[in-house]
Structure formats: structure tokens, C-alpha cells
Scaffold this active site. Sequence first.
Site, PDB file in Angstrom:
ATOM      1  N   HIS A   1      54.339  16.120   1.792  1.00  0.00           N
ATOM      2  CA  HIS A   1      53.282  15.395   1.382  1.00  0.00           C
ATOM      3  C   HIS A   1      53.337  14.464   0.108  1.00  0.00           C
ATOM      4  O   HIS A   1      52.919  13.086   0.528  1.00  0.00           O
ATOM      5  CB  HIS A   1      52.088  16.473   0.915  1.00  0.00           C
ATOM      6  CG  HIS A   1      51.511  17.112   1.917  1.00  0.00           C
ATOM      7  ND1 HIS A   1      51.939  18.425   2.065  1.00  0.00           N
ATOM      8  CD2 HIS A   1      50.845  16.838   2.814  1.00  0.00           C
ATOM      9  CE1 HIS A   1      51.289  18.921   3.182  1.00  0.00           C
ATOM     10  NE2 HIS A   1      50.900  18.063   3.741  1.00  0.00           N
TER      11      HIS A   1
ATOM     12  N   GLU B   1      38.839  15.080  10.550  1.00  0.00           N
ATOM     13  CA  GLU B   1      39.583  16.062  11.174  1.00  0.00           C
ATOM     14  C   GLU B   1      38.866  16.765  12.470  1.00  0.00           C
ATOM     15  O   GLU B   1      37.690  16.887  12.415  1.00  0.00           O
ATOM     16  CB  GLU B   1      39.656  17.219  10.038  1.00  0.00           C
ATOM     17  CG  GLU B   1      39.993  18.690  10.658  1.00  0.00           C
ATOM     18  CD  GLU B   1      41.282  18.754  11.118  1.00  0.00           C
ATOM     19  OE1 GLU B   1      41.580  19.551  12.229  1.00  0.00           O
ATOM     20  OE2 GLU B   1      42.268  18.095  10.868  1.00  0.00           O
TER      21      GLU B   1
ATOM     22  N   ASP C   1      48.201  11.854   9.715  1.00  0.00           N
ATOM     23  CA  ASP C   1      49.044  13.243   9.577  1.00  0.00           C
ATOM     24  C   ASP C   1      48.495  14.430  10.694  1.00  0.00           C
ATOM     25  O   ASP C   1      48.034  15.297  10.439  1.00  0.00           O
ATOM     26  CB  ASP C   1      48.485  13.941   8.150  1.00  0.00           C
ATOM     27  CG  ASP C   1      49.336  15.224   7.681  1.00  0.00           C
ATOM     28  OD1 ASP C   1      50.500  15.347   8.414  1.00  0.00           O
ATOM     29  OD2 ASP C   1      49.168  15.679   6.731  1.00  0.00           O
TER      30      ASP C   1
ATOM     31  N   ASP D   1      37.145  14.172  16.892  1.00  0.00           N
ATOM     32  CA  ASP D   1      38.313  13.671  17.244  1.00  0.00           C
ATOM     33  C   ASP D   1      38.899  12.157  16.763  1.00  0.00           C
ATOM     34  O   ASP D   1      38.049  11.416  16.954  1.00  0.00           O
ATOM     35  CB  ASP D   1      38.180  13.668  18.820  1.00  0.00           C
ATOM     36  CG  ASP D   1      39.540  13.190  19.509  1.00  0.00           C
ATOM     37  OD1 ASP D   1      40.610  13.914  19.423  1.00  0.00           O
ATOM     38  OD2 ASP D   1      39.573  11.947  20.066  1.00  0.00           O
ATOM     39  N   ALA D   2      39.869  12.224  16.109  1.00  0.00           N
ATOM     40  CA  ALA D   2      40.421  10.689  15.663  1.00  0.00           C
ATOM     41  C   ALA D   2      40.428   9.843  16.467  1.00  0.00           C
ATOM     42  O   ALA D   2      40.062   8.589  16.439  1.00  0.00           O
ATOM     43  CB  ALA D   2      41.882  10.985  14.959  1.00  0.00           C
TER      44      ALA D   2
END
Length: 526
Positions: A294, A336, A388, A370-371
Site C-alpha cells: 500500500h 467499492e 486497487d 460497480d466502478a
Amino acid sequence: MSENESGSATGGALSLPARAARSAVLAAVFTCAACGLVYELALVALGSYLVGNSVTQASIVLSVMVFAMGVGSLLAKPLQGRPVVAFAVIEGALALVGGLSVLVLYAAFAWLDLYVPALVVVAFAVGALVGAEIPLLMTLLQRIRRQDAGSAVADLFAADYVGALVGGLAFPFVLLPLFGHIKGALLVGAVNAVAGIAVVLWLFRRQVRRAARTGLWAGMAGVLAVLGATYALADGFEVSARQALYRDPIALATRTPYQEIVITRRVALSGRPDLRLFLNGDLQFSSVDEYRYHESLVHPVLAGPRGRVLVLGGGDGLALREVLRYRDVREATLVELDPEMIRLARTHREIAGLNRHAFDDPRVRVVTADAFSWLRSASGRYDAVVVDMPDPDDVATAKLYSLEFYGMVKRLLAPGGRMVVQAGSPYFAPKSFRSIEKTVRAAGLEVVPYHVDVPSFGDWGYVLAAQGRAPALTLPADVPDLRFLDAEVLRASTAFGRDLRHRDVEINTLVHPRLVDYENEEWKDA
């Protein structure tokens, strides 16, 4: 012959008037069709959870089952002289095989490493039994009342297709969320046994000799007993099978509509705990070394403007933790898909401790979506974007690494804005890594690939991108105290061995998800 008649049934040979009898048989067709489609969907869904690559799993199941249905229809031709007994036996076998199918495949995956061969065998067996139903049901309908072939086929297939619709909707919206894979299949098997055996045996009981009738009722009771006993033991089996897939003791396991979430926990002799998060069996982080991953993902992208930051994925909150270490970050938006992952990141004591309760920071805005879909309608500009996402090992995740996806991210970048993408392992999956790099560049961004060592993952890579010119791979002047990353490590991270520098790869698009092939090819040998 065990039946009294070989032609159309007389009123005295049935337990109901002809019209009601036909309705009862068509109701059995409806129910059996619903059960058959549930078995099919359960096999596809289980493969997607355990193996990934839902397209391959669906292709294997559908092609094998359709072929087997044709074989089953042919094999049923000699049985049409004894349709009541034959249909009852086939339905009992189908209820048993279909009901136990998920459990058998789970065991084959967890302990035997024979998942694909077992899948082919189970799909063929279920398909053959389903295929044998139609000729026998047609014979039973004609025994009740003779009608022309076209009308009989229309009635039969209407009930069959409507039943398939109900089964197809019941699986994702009722059975899977309420009962799970194993118990859901067992429950459907019990319904299949009752609908397929009891209805027909009761309706045509006068056409079957007493001994055969007694044997069939006993067989149905045996099938229900097996399914019921297995249902009672299913939770214990699932715990044992799931534990067999993981090295460390499982501390938490839950299945959401989107994925299976597993948290394992092991305490070393030194007393240091190792908490690991897995999504659909893929490791997302280890608490022992997640800081390496990260820190390397987040801090280089924040070396430029960072007033508004967008994090796509990263529902565990660990990337968000690093973003929030900069006081001049005014707003951090996290997108997310799975609300359960957000809930765990907020409330699970150890995960919330790892992310330092990042979701409680007033600068954070969480979007559960949903991205890909969210980006299509998103507005505003962001100074930094952190992508990510889980590794692209199936079509559903490969779209999050597509040319179209990066094009939408580019549209949201503010002047001077930068994006970073976790890009997998340049050692274990070099084609995948280079394909991601090439795809980001094809979206009109200049890129700098880099990689670091994360012991839990191995050699792990990232792609830093910006518009206009290649971004400088540096740390912010006001970088906080880091445990792993410094200027010297970052300088070394751009050096790739000769065997990893150039790959003849294609870009990844929605129409041509090349990454799925690369991932499956490369990680299979890792």
C-alpha cells in the site's frame, strides 16, 4: 409389463379426470425444469467462485449438459414402454445426483484437485438425466389423452420453458442468498424428488404393480433421507472443505452476492499475528507486509496535486489509510462494489485497526457501486486516482483493466492529475503486467511501470500514469514516515530484469479481454 395399458389411459386407470391429470403432469414438468436449470446455474456459479473465469466454466457446463441431454433423450427411447416406472427412477437419480452435485465438486476441488474432470462427469450425468425426462413425459401425456404431436410438444415445452425461467430467477435471488450453494442444491434435489416421483406415482398408481409401486416409494424415501441427512451435515462439511483450501485457520467466512470473503488468522511463535484477507480464494493482503504494497501503491501517485483523491476498489480501507495521512487531502472518494466488504472494514476489529478506522474520517465519501458503471456517469475532477482492483482472472474483473475503463478514468483527471494501477506480478505474470501497461498507454496516458517486493505476493508491479508527459516517479516532499518505501527503493523499482522488459502483448478491451487468457495461462504455472 408393469403398466396395464400401452395406449391412451382410460378414466379408471388414472387418479384424476383427464384434464386435471394433464395439468398435474405439466406442473411436474414445470417443477422439474426449474430444478434442472438450478443445477446448471449452481455448477456454473460454483466454478466461478472456486476457479474464476466464469466464461470458461459456463462454456464447459452448458456444452457438456446440452450434449448429454441429447444422449439422454436417445437412451430413453427403449424406456417408453414402461414410462411411469422409468420416469420415477430417472427423477430419483436426478434428485440425488443434482442435489449432491455441488458438494461432490467442492470436495473434488478441496481435497482431490480433480475439479474439472469431476465437473465434466457431473454435468454429463445431470444433463443425461434431464434429457431423458422429455420423451417419457411426452409418453405420459399421450397416455392421459391422445393429441397431435404439435400440440403435445407445444404444451410440454411451454411448461418446461416457464419452469426454467422460474428456476433461473430463483437461484440468484432466493436460493443462493438464503441457503448457499450446497444447501440450495440439496433443497432443490428434494423438491425434484417429490415433484418427479410422488406426482407421477400418485397419478398413475393404478398402472403400476403393487411391488413396483412400493419399491419406488421406498426409493423416493431413501433419496429424501440421503438429501436430508446431507443437509443436516452440510455446514460442517463446508467448514472442513473451506479450511482445506487455506493454510491458516479461518477466522471468518461469508458469501455475498458478489464474492466469497474469507479471513484467516495465524499467530507466529514470536506472537505476531498474520491476518489474511481472501476474495474468491485470491489473497488480497497479509497484515505482516501489506504496508509494503500500500505504501508503494499510494505515495508515488500523491507526489503531485492531491486535494481530491478517488480510490477505485480497495474496500479493505488500507489504501485509503495511506491517502488520509496527508492533511491537504480535502476529499477522498472510495468506490467499492460489495457493501459487506465495507462493513467488515468498518467493524471487524483487526481490519479496522489495520486501516486505522479510515472510514470514520469526515473527508471520506463511500460509494457502493460497480466502478465501471459508476465511472460512466461520474462528474467532477480528481487530482489523483488509485485503482486497487482484484486481479483480472475473469471477464467481470478484466473490464476493470480495459481500455474503456482507463479512458473513463482519464476523463475525470484534473489538470496535472495522476493515476496509479496495481498491475499484478511482472515476474509470475509478465504478459499480464505488460498488457496492463500497454492498455493504459493506449488510453492516451503516459506511463511509468515500477515494481517492489511484497513477500506475501512476490514481485509486484504498478503503473503510474499522467496526461501529456510521463509522471516523475518520486515521493512527496512532505511524505510521512514510511516503514518500507524511500527514494532509494523507488529509484530501484523502475529497473526490470532483461527477461521482464519487453513482451509482445495485446491491449485489453471489453470486446477482446486478452488479460483473462494471459492471467489463466501464467498463474497456472506459478
